[in-house]
Design an enzyme around this catalytic site. Structure first.
Site, PDB file in Angstrom:
ATOM      1  N   HIS A  17      26.696  -6.052  -1.391  1.00  0.00           N
ATOM      2  CA  HIS A  17      26.471  -7.464  -1.706  1.00  0.00           C
ATOM      3  C   HIS A  17      26.162  -8.268  -0.437  1.00  0.00           C
ATOM      4  O   HIS A  17      27.009  -8.356   0.455  1.00  0.00           O
ATOM      5  CB  HIS A  17      27.749  -8.001  -2.367  1.00  0.00           C
ATOM      6  N   ARG A  18      24.947  -8.789  -0.353  1.00  0.00           N
ATOM      7  CA  ARG A  18      24.446  -9.473   0.856  1.00  0.00           C
ATOM      8  C   ARG A  18      24.495  -8.502   2.050  1.00  0.00           C
ATOM      9  O   ARG A  18      24.789  -8.898   3.182  1.00  0.00           O
ATOM     10  CB  ARG A  18      25.243 -10.740   1.175  1.00  0.00           C
ATOM     11  N   GLU A  30      22.007  -5.785  -2.291  1.00  0.00           N
ATOM     12  CA  GLU A  30      21.709  -7.057  -2.942  1.00  0.00           C
ATOM     13  C   GLU A  30      21.499  -8.096  -1.851  1.00  0.00           C
ATOM     14  O   GLU A  30      22.234  -8.100  -0.852  1.00  0.00           O
ATOM     15  CB  GLU A  30      22.887  -7.471  -3.835  1.00  0.00           C
ATOM     16  N   ASP A  79      19.799 -12.435  -1.164  1.00  0.00           N
ATOM     17  CA  ASP A  79      19.429 -13.704  -1.794  1.00  0.00           C
ATOM     18  C   ASP A  79      18.223 -14.301  -1.065  1.00  0.00           C
ATOM     19  O   ASP A  79      18.162 -14.222   0.165  1.00  0.00           O
ATOM     20  CB  ASP A  79      20.600 -14.693  -1.688  1.00  0.00           C
ATOM     21  N   HIS A  92      21.886 -16.949   1.713  1.00  0.00           N
ATOM     22  CA  HIS A  92      22.537 -17.228   0.437  1.00  0.00           C
ATOM     23  C   HIS A  92      22.468 -18.699   0.016  1.00  0.00           C
ATOM     24  O   HIS A  92      22.114 -19.023  -1.112  1.00  0.00           O
ATOM     25  CB  HIS A  92      24.005 -16.781   0.475  1.00  0.00           C
ATOM     26  N   GLU A 139      17.880 -11.327  -5.331  1.00  0.00           N
ATOM     27  CA  GLU A 139      18.336 -12.443  -6.171  1.00  0.00           C
ATOM     28  C   GLU A 139      17.566 -13.704  -5.789  1.00  0.00           C
ATOM     29  O   GLU A 139      17.674 -14.174  -4.652  1.00  0.00           O
ATOM     30  CB  GLU A 139      19.847 -12.668  -6.021  1.00  0.00           C
ATOM     31  N   LYS A 166      17.259 -17.354  -5.508  1.00  0.00           N
ATOM     32  CA  LYS A 166      18.266 -18.435  -5.490  1.00  0.00           C
ATOM     33  C   LYS A 166      17.596 -19.749  -5.889  1.00  0.00           C
ATOM     34  O   LYS A 166      17.543 -20.699  -5.106  1.00  0.00           O
ATOM     35  CB  LYS A 166      18.871 -18.546  -4.084  1.00  0.00           C
ATOM     36  N   ASP A 210      31.163  -6.333  -1.279  1.00  0.00           N
ATOM     37  CA  ASP A 210      31.015  -6.680   0.147  1.00  0.00           C
ATOM     38  C   ASP A 210      31.444  -5.506   1.035  1.00  0.00           C
ATOM     39  O   ASP A 210      31.206  -5.526   2.247  1.00  0.00           O
ATOM     40  CB  ASP A 210      31.916  -7.884   0.501  1.00  0.00           C
TER      41      ASP A 210
END
Ligand code: G3P
Ligand code: MG
Length: 250
Positions: free
Chosen positions: A15-16, A42, A44, A57, A117, A119, A236
């Site tokens: 995640h990120r 993943e 953003d 993000h 993703e 945003k 994470d």
């Protein structure tokens, strides 16, 4: 209890990037995710003032860089002057906000899935969908990319522009029979938060569509998700999830 390999098919998405151990949405966080053996990443994206797709993000740069202000009010050149690592650790000073192009270039020779993703649920960015799709195609990555967003109008637009690219419904909410909604907008998976993943509705849903759950950082919760066999766990701490997965398989 020992379980066989075929019983855990849950992919691990960072995640990120590996954002629990490195500054989120930076190249070092993505490199770490790859290094520890994550199946996917993943990230953003937002648009700059001069229309470049950048990986960050928040709508503003304040939390994750040494700058202030909105991403969409700065040019790429202005954003590239900012430090995106020093807020996390002195040792990682010098990281910059990556462009999506840079990440796609880096990932193109690796066996990694990429969840982009969009945003655009708070601010709408004119042309974001077209630009992201174009970049994905330039790098020949349309079969390893999943596009998600809390803005489902944007997902429908992506699908209209490109039938091949996978879109996934991202939601905080507990939807009623989400597979029907997911399929009705041409999406192929649900990215849900843990309240849905841990609800008693999950087993029916996972029989219908792939379910990827965010953001699972607690070891006990990771274990529960792995044992449920959801399609992916977005975390994470990819290293921790991968270690746990291999322990469960022993
Ligand atoms: O894509 C899953 C997750 O990243 C959604 O929430 O706020 O971390 O982007 P957020
Ligand atoms: Mg995200």
């Amino acid at each position: 209890k020992k379980i066989s390999d075929s019983q855990i098919e849950t992919l691990i998405f960072a995640h990120r990037g590996s954002s629990g151990t490195h500054p989120e949405n930076t190249m070092v966080a993505f490199q770490e995710a790859f290094h520890v053996g994550a199946n996917g990443i993943e990230l953003d994206v937002h648009l700059t003032k001069d229309g470049e797709v950048v990986v960050i993000h928040d709508e503003k740069v304040d939390r994750t860089t040494n700058g202030t202000g909105f991403v969409h009010e700065k040019t790429l050149n202005e954003l590239k002057q900012l430090d995106a690592g020093g807020w996390y650790s002195n040792y990682l000073k010098g990281e910059t906000i990556p462009t999506l192009n840079e990440v796609l270039e880096w990932i193109s020779d690796k066996k990694l899935l990429l969840n982009i993703e969009l945003k655009n649920d708070i601010l709408q960015y004119e042309g974001l969908e077209e630009k992201v799709i174009q970049l994905v195609h330039i790098h020949g990555l349309s079969t390893s990319v999943i596009i998600s967003s809390f803005n489902h109008y944007s997902l429908v637009k992506v699908k209209q522009l490109d039938k091949e690219i996978e879109i996934a419904v991202l939601t905080y909410d507990i939807l009623y029979q989400p597979w029907k909604y997911v399929k009705s907008i041409g999406a192929s998976a649900l990215h849900c938060n843990k309240s849905f993943a841990f609800s008693n509705m999950i087993s029916q849903a996972q029989q219908q569509i792939p379910i990827r759950v965010y953001t699972i950082n607690d070891e006990l919760e990771m274990k529960q998700i792995l044992l449920k066999g959801l399609s992916a766990l977005i975390t994470d701490f990819p290293k921790k999830a991968i270690q746990l997965k291999s322990t469960l398989l022993k």
